[in-house]
Design an enzyme around this catalytic site. Sequence first.
Site, PDB file in Angstrom:
ATOM      1  N   LYS A  13     -15.730  19.538  -5.944  1.00 27.45           N
ATOM      2  CA  LYS A  13     -15.786  18.128  -6.365  1.00 27.45           C
ATOM      3  C   LYS A  13     -16.836  17.340  -5.567  1.00 27.45           C
ATOM      4  O   LYS A  13     -17.667  16.657  -6.138  1.00 27.45           O
ATOM      5  CB  LYS A  13     -14.420  17.432  -6.198  1.00 27.45           C
ATOM      6  CG  LYS A  13     -13.328  17.984  -7.074  1.00 27.45           C
ATOM      7  CD  LYS A  13     -12.072  17.133  -7.023  1.00 27.45           C
ATOM      8  CE  LYS A  13     -11.404  17.092  -5.657  1.00 27.45           C
ATOM      9  NZ  LYS A  13     -10.889  18.377  -5.174  1.00 27.45           N
ATOM     10  N   ARG A  88      -4.242  11.918  -7.667  1.00 21.73           N
ATOM     11  CA  ARG A  88      -3.777  13.281  -7.417  1.00 21.73           C
ATOM     12  C   ARG A  88      -2.320  13.459  -7.839  1.00 21.73           C
ATOM     13  O   ARG A  88      -1.772  14.549  -7.659  1.00 21.73           O
ATOM     14  CB  ARG A  88      -3.897  13.593  -5.932  1.00 21.73           C
ATOM     15  CG  ARG A  88      -5.095  14.451  -5.559  1.00 21.73           C
ATOM     16  CD  ARG A  88      -5.119  14.517  -4.051  1.00 21.73           C
ATOM     17  NE  ARG A  88      -5.741  15.672  -3.503  1.00 21.73           N
ATOM     18  CZ  ARG A  88      -6.944  15.672  -2.925  1.00 21.73           C
ATOM     19  NH1 ARG A  88      -7.675  14.597  -2.933  1.00 21.73           N
ATOM     20  NH2 ARG A  88      -7.396  16.759  -2.349  1.00 21.73           N
ATOM     21  N   ARG A 127     -16.837  26.509   4.948  1.00 18.86           N
ATOM     22  CA  ARG A 127     -17.279  25.115   4.841  1.00 18.86           C
ATOM     23  C   ARG A 127     -17.310  24.442   6.223  1.00 18.86           C
ATOM     24  O   ARG A 127     -16.409  24.618   7.033  1.00 18.86           O
ATOM     25  CB  ARG A 127     -16.339  24.341   3.918  1.00 18.86           C
ATOM     26  CG  ARG A 127     -16.682  22.866   3.819  1.00 18.86           C
ATOM     27  CD  ARG A 127     -16.082  22.209   2.622  1.00 18.86           C
ATOM     28  NE  ARG A 127     -14.662  21.906   2.789  1.00 18.86           N
ATOM     29  CZ  ARG A 127     -13.946  21.277   1.867  1.00 18.86           C
ATOM     30  NH1 ARG A 127     -14.495  20.931   0.728  1.00 18.86           N
ATOM     31  NH2 ARG A 127     -12.672  21.039   2.074  1.00 18.86           N
ATOM     32  N   ARG A 160     -13.283  21.475   9.139  1.00 17.09           N
ATOM     33  CA  ARG A 160     -12.165  20.545   8.991  1.00 17.09           C
ATOM     34  C   ARG A 160     -10.882  21.214   9.459  1.00 17.09           C
ATOM     35  O   ARG A 160     -10.662  22.389   9.191  1.00 17.09           O
ATOM     36  CB  ARG A 160     -12.012  20.166   7.498  1.00 17.09           C
ATOM     37  CG  ARG A 160     -12.827  18.988   7.088  1.00 17.09           C
ATOM     38  CD  ARG A 160     -12.857  18.801   5.600  1.00 17.09           C
ATOM     39  NE  ARG A 160     -11.550  18.752   4.952  1.00 17.09           N
ATOM     40  CZ  ARG A 160     -11.368  18.439   3.663  1.00 17.09           C
ATOM     41  NH1 ARG A 160     -12.417  18.155   2.916  1.00 17.09           N
ATOM     42  NH2 ARG A 160     -10.173  18.427   3.139  1.00 17.09           N
ATOM     43  N   ARG A 171      -2.414  23.538   0.494  1.00 16.30           N
ATOM     44  CA  ARG A 171      -3.089  22.510  -0.317  1.00 16.30           C
ATOM     45  C   ARG A 171      -3.230  22.963  -1.764  1.00 16.30           C
ATOM     46  O   ARG A 171      -3.106  22.165  -2.689  1.00 16.30           O
ATOM     47  CB  ARG A 171      -4.472  22.197   0.284  1.00 16.30           C
ATOM     48  CG  ARG A 171      -4.378  21.357   1.555  1.00 16.30           C
ATOM     49  CD  ARG A 171      -5.648  21.420   2.389  1.00 16.30           C
ATOM     50  NE  ARG A 171      -6.800  20.873   1.728  1.00 16.30           N
ATOM     51  CZ  ARG A 171      -8.061  21.213   2.020  1.00 16.30           C
ATOM     52  NH1 ARG A 171      -8.312  22.108   2.963  1.00 16.30           N
ATOM     53  NH2 ARG A 171      -9.051  20.676   1.376  1.00 16.30           N
TER      54      ARG A 171
HETATM   55  P1  AMP Z   1      -9.865  16.120   0.184  1.00 15.88           P
HETATM   56  O1  AMP Z   1     -10.963  15.733   1.107  1.00 15.88           O
HETATM   57  O2  AMP Z   1     -10.005  15.523  -1.191  1.00 15.88           O
HETATM   58  O3  AMP Z   1      -9.645  17.623   0.150  1.00 15.88           O
HETATM   59  O4  AMP Z   1      -8.523  15.478   0.785  1.00 15.88           O
HETATM   60  C1  AMP Z   1      -8.045  15.839   2.061  1.00 15.88           C
HETATM   61  C2  AMP Z   1      -6.603  15.406   2.192  1.00 15.88           C
HETATM   62  O5  AMP Z   1      -6.498  13.978   2.087  1.00 15.88           O
HETATM   63  C3  AMP Z   1      -5.655  15.943   1.131  1.00 15.88           C
HETATM   64  O6  AMP Z   1      -5.204  17.262   1.420  1.00 15.88           O
HETATM   65  C4  AMP Z   1      -4.519  14.907   1.193  1.00 15.88           C
HETATM   66  O7  AMP Z   1      -3.701  15.113   2.319  1.00 15.88           O
HETATM   67  C5  AMP Z   1      -5.292  13.611   1.429  1.00 15.88           C
HETATM   68  N1  AMP Z   1      -5.644  12.975   0.135  1.00 15.88           N
HETATM   69  C6  AMP Z   1      -6.878  12.805  -0.392  1.00 15.88           C
HETATM   70  N2  AMP Z   1      -6.831  12.175  -1.564  1.00 15.88           N
HETATM   71  C7  AMP Z   1      -5.517  11.927  -1.816  1.00 15.88           C
HETATM   72  C8  AMP Z   1      -4.793  11.326  -2.891  1.00 15.88           C
HETATM   73  N3  AMP Z   1      -5.410  10.855  -3.980  1.00 15.88           N
HETATM   74  N4  AMP Z   1      -3.434  11.244  -2.775  1.00 15.88           N
HETATM   75  C9  AMP Z   1      -2.792  11.693  -1.694  1.00 15.88           C
HETATM   76  N5  AMP Z   1      -3.403  12.314  -0.659  1.00 15.88           N
HETATM   77  C10 AMP Z   1      -4.752  12.422  -0.703  1.00 15.88           C
END
Ligand code: AMP
Length: 216
Positions: A13, A88, A127, A160, A171
């Site tokens: 993404k 999400r 990554r 990360r 996840r």
């Molecule tokens: P990402 O960078 O999109 O992989 O997000 C990293 C983490 O942030 C996720 O595993 C969630 O814990 C949190 N997160 C990001 N976006 C959301 C969302 N829309 N709703 C809830 N948690 C989120």
Amino acid sequence: MKLILLGAPGSGKGTIAQPLSIQLGIPSISTGEIFRQNIHEHTDLGKIVKEYIDRGELVPDEVTITTVEHRIAREDCVNGFILDGFPRTISQAKIFDEILGKRGEKIAAVINIQLEDEIIIKRLANRRVCEKCGQTYNLKYVMPKVESVCDVCGGKVLQRDDDNEETVRKRLETYRVKTQPLVEYYEKANLLIHIDNTLGAEESVKVILDAVSKDV
Ligand code: AMP
């Protein structure tokens, strides 16, 4: 134009959002990136979200929705935005529809980015991300010119915390249970564009640009 990028963690993404944002002239907004920035800066929001992110769980809907509302109210979003990682959950999607509805606005398209789990797990193991500006690198393909130093801002490039294999599997499970139902939700709304990201971001961006220019 308001676009949503849907897809499992590591499906690509963020890598797709960046060139898409440049081509369309609208900001890409990653809720995960906003949360990580807040953790890095030790803000109150950062303190709230850290435990969820470290466990590979979702941050509560109210916190996430407030964060997005504040972000899209900013000046740079007047012509639209690309949401990377929001909504999400079905509940986030419904509340977001209401928020846009009240403003007389709507989503132009939802891009569903697909990639096999095994490819995702390998990609995430390699990554690396700049802790300061969020620029993404990959141990195999795109490394910073100076080891561990971001080409863009000079920040530190690290793995990360939530990209370890155990948290990645958690996840992916969270995605399957909480986020996957959004595919049907947006399919019913006739907004979905499916993208197979096996060919890589460059090809996917071309297909998306072609689809949204016809669609909107
Ligand atoms: P990402 O960078 O999109 O992989 O997000 C990293 C983490 O942030 C996720 O595993 C969630 O814990 C949190 N997160 C990001 N976006 C959301 C969302 N829309 N709703 C809830 N948690 C989120």
